[in-house]
Design a protein around this motif. Sequence first.
Motif, PDB file in Angstrom:
ATOM      1  N   TYR A 171       0.823  -1.210   0.000  1.00  0.00           N
ATOM      2  CA  TYR A 171       0.000   0.000   0.000  1.00  0.00           C
ATOM      3  C   TYR A 171       0.857   1.260   0.000  1.00  0.00           C
ATOM      4  N   ASP A 172       0.231   2.351  -0.417  1.00  0.00           N
ATOM      5  CA  ASP A 172       0.900   3.644  -0.379  1.00  0.00           C
ATOM      6  C   ASP A 172      -0.016   4.668   0.302  1.00  0.00           C
ATOM      7  N   ASP A 173      -0.970   5.224  -0.436  1.00  0.00           N
ATOM      8  CA  ASP A 173      -1.884   6.213   0.140  1.00  0.00           C
ATOM      9  C   ASP A 173      -2.863   5.566   1.125  1.00  0.00           C
ATOM     10  N   ILE A 174      -3.288   6.350   2.112  1.00  0.00           N
ATOM     11  CA  ILE A 174      -4.331   5.928   3.048  1.00  0.00           C
ATOM     12  C   ILE A 174      -5.580   6.754   2.751  1.00  0.00           C
ATOM     13  N   VAL A 175      -6.697   6.075   2.520  1.00  0.00           N
ATOM     14  CA  VAL A 175      -7.967   6.758   2.265  1.00  0.00           C
ATOM     15  C   VAL A 175      -8.954   6.377   3.361  1.00  0.00           C
ATOM     16  N   ILE A 176      -9.399   7.381   4.114  1.00  0.00           N
ATOM     17  CA  ILE A 176     -10.432   7.178   5.129  1.00  0.00           C
ATOM     18  C   ILE A 176     -11.770   7.485   4.476  1.00  0.00           C
ATOM     19  N   LEU A 177     -12.567   6.437   4.278  1.00  0.00           N
ATOM     20  CA  LEU A 177     -13.838   6.553   3.567  1.00  0.00           C
ATOM     21  C   LEU A 177     -14.984   6.511   4.581  1.00  0.00           C
ATOM     22  N   CYS A 178     -15.622   7.662   4.781  1.00  0.00           N
ATOM     23  CA  CYS A 178     -16.684   7.792   5.777  1.00  0.00           C
ATOM     24  C   CYS A 178     -18.036   7.703   5.077  1.00  0.00           C
ATOM     25  N   ILE A 179     -18.767   6.643   5.360  1.00  0.00           N
ATOM     26  CA  ILE A 179     -19.994   6.334   4.610  1.00  0.00           C
ATOM     27  C   ILE A 179     -21.233   6.691   5.431  1.00  0.00           C
ATOM     28  N   GLY A 180     -22.232   7.255   4.759  1.00  0.00           N
ATOM     29  CA  GLY A 180     -23.489   7.567   5.431  1.00  0.00           C
ATOM     30  C   GLY A 180     -24.110   8.825   4.857  1.00  0.00           C
ATOM     31  N   THR A 181     -25.232   9.224   5.423  1.00  0.00           N
ATOM     32  CA  THR A 181     -25.939  10.399   4.934  1.00  0.00           C
ATOM     33  C   THR A 181     -26.281  11.345   6.078  1.00  0.00           C
ATOM     34  N   ASP A 182     -26.250  12.636   5.779  1.00  0.00           N
ATOM     35  CA  ASP A 182     -26.615  13.632   6.790  1.00  0.00           C
ATOM     36  C   ASP A 182     -28.134  13.801   6.879  1.00  0.00           C
ATOM     37  N   ARG A 183     -28.883  13.010   6.107  1.00  0.00           N
ATOM     38  CA  ARG A 183     -30.341  13.114   6.113  1.00  0.00           C
ATOM     39  C   ARG A 183     -30.999  12.148   7.102  1.00  0.00           C
ATOM     40  N   SER A 184     -30.199  11.381   7.806  1.00  0.00           N
ATOM     41  CA  SER A 184     -30.725  10.429   8.789  1.00  0.00           C
ATOM     42  C   SER A 184     -29.844  10.475  10.024  1.00  0.00           C
ATOM     43  N   THR A 185     -30.433  10.734  11.170  1.00  0.00           N
ATOM     44  CA  THR A 185     -29.646  10.847  12.399  1.00  0.00           C
ATOM     45  C   THR A 185     -28.799   9.612  12.643  1.00  0.00           C
ATOM     46  N   GLY A 186     -29.396   8.439  12.486  1.00  0.00           N
ATOM     47  CA  GLY A 186     -28.678   7.203  12.773  1.00  0.00           C
ATOM     48  C   GLY A 186     -27.591   6.877  11.782  1.00  0.00           C
ATOM     49  N   ASP A 187     -27.705   7.428  10.570  1.00  0.00           N
ATOM     50  CA  ASP A 187     -26.737   7.093   9.521  1.00  0.00           C
ATOM     51  C   ASP A 187     -25.743   8.222   9.249  1.00  0.00           C
ATOM     52  N   CYS A 188     -25.661   9.193  10.150  1.00  0.00           N
ATOM     53  CA  CYS A 188     -24.749  10.317   9.918  1.00  0.00           C
ATOM     54  C   CYS A 188     -23.420  10.160  10.651  1.00  0.00           C
ATOM     55  N   LEU A 189     -23.158   8.981  11.224  1.00  0.00           N
ATOM     56  CA  LEU A 189     -21.880   8.770  11.911  1.00  0.00           C
ATOM     57  C   LEU A 189     -20.700   8.979  10.961  1.00  0.00           C
ATOM     58  N   GLY A 190     -20.791   8.418   9.752  1.00  0.00           N
ATOM     59  CA  GLY A 190     -19.700   8.568   8.787  1.00  0.00           C
ATOM     60  C   GLY A 190     -19.450  10.017   8.408  1.00  0.00           C
ATOM     61  N   PRO A 191     -20.475  10.747   7.915  1.00  0.00           N
ATOM     62  CA  PRO A 191     -20.268  12.147   7.550  1.00  0.00           C
ATOM     63  C   PRO A 191     -19.789  13.033   8.701  1.00  0.00           C
ATOM     64  N   LEU A 192     -20.304  12.798   9.908  1.00  0.00           N
ATOM     65  CA  LEU A 192     -19.851  13.576  11.059  1.00  0.00           C
ATOM     66  C   LEU A 192     -18.371  13.320  11.343  1.00  0.00           C
ATOM     67  N   THR A 193     -17.974  12.051  11.274  1.00  0.00           N
ATOM     68  CA  THR A 193     -16.570  11.707  11.499  1.00  0.00           C
ATOM     69  C   THR A 193     -15.693  12.296  10.403  1.00  0.00           C
ATOM     70  N   GLY A 194     -16.148  12.195   9.153  1.00  0.00           N
ATOM     71  CA  GLY A 194     -15.404  12.781   8.045  1.00  0.00           C
ATOM     72  C   GLY A 194     -15.231  14.276   8.203  1.00  0.00           C
ATOM     73  N   TYR A 195     -16.280  14.960   8.664  1.00  0.00           N
ATOM     74  CA  TYR A 195     -16.214  16.399   8.915  1.00  0.00           C
ATOM     75  C   TYR A 195     -15.145  16.720   9.962  1.00  0.00           C
ATOM     76  N   LYS A 196     -15.112  15.917  11.018  1.00  0.00           N
ATOM     77  CA  LYS A 196     -14.145  16.154  12.091  1.00  0.00           C
ATOM     78  C   LYS A 196     -12.709  15.822  11.671  1.00  0.00           C
TER      79      LYS A 196
END
Length: 198
Positions: free
Chosen positions: A39-64
Amino acid sequence: MTFFLNMKNTSVNSNSPFAKSTLSEFIYEHLIKYYDGNYDDIVILCIGTDRSTGDCLGPLTGYKLSYIPRIYSKVSVLGTLEEPVHAKNLEEKITYIYSSYNNPFVIAIDACLGKLERVGYINVAKGPLKPGAGVNKDLPNVGDIHVTGVVNLGGFMEYIILQNTRLCTVMKMADIISSGFITSLWKFFKQNEKLTTT
C-alpha cells in the motif's frame, strides 16, 4: 448502514472513560499490522448520509477529520457533511479511489445496527464492510480495515429506527472515532519515521 463481514474485531464502549485511548490503540494496531509494502496512500472513507440521524456517523466523522490531509500528505478523507458518500454515489467513489490514489489502503467507517446491549460500541476489524446491508441495500464491499459504530437496535423497522436514533449517541461516537484516528495516525507516522531513519 453496514453489516459485518469479519467478526474478528476489537470493540470499545463509547461510554467508557478510556474509549478514546483504547480506540486509538486498536486503530494503531490495525495500521501497524495490515498497512504494509503493498500500500501507499491511506484513504479514510466515511460512509453515510446527513439526512438520517442514525446514519450520519460517517459524515460527522469525516467532517471532524477533514483537516487531516493538510497534515499528512499520504492521507485523504472522503465523506463529509458537505460531501457525503452514500448509497447513490458509493460505487462511483470506490472507482474514484482506485483510479486516483496510489495503491490505496482504505479504511471504511460506517454506522451499524446491533443488539440492544451493543448500542454505543465502536468496532475495529480487518477486511471490508458491506454498506447498506443493515437496511437491505445491495452495495459493494469496501475497506482493507473498517470501523463501525452501533448506533441503535437492529432487526426490525430499520429506517424508522435510524430516523429516531439519538444525535447525542452518534455525536459521542464521532468524537471518539475522530480523536482515535488523530492519535493513532500521529503515532503511526512517528513510528514510520523512526523505521525509515534507522
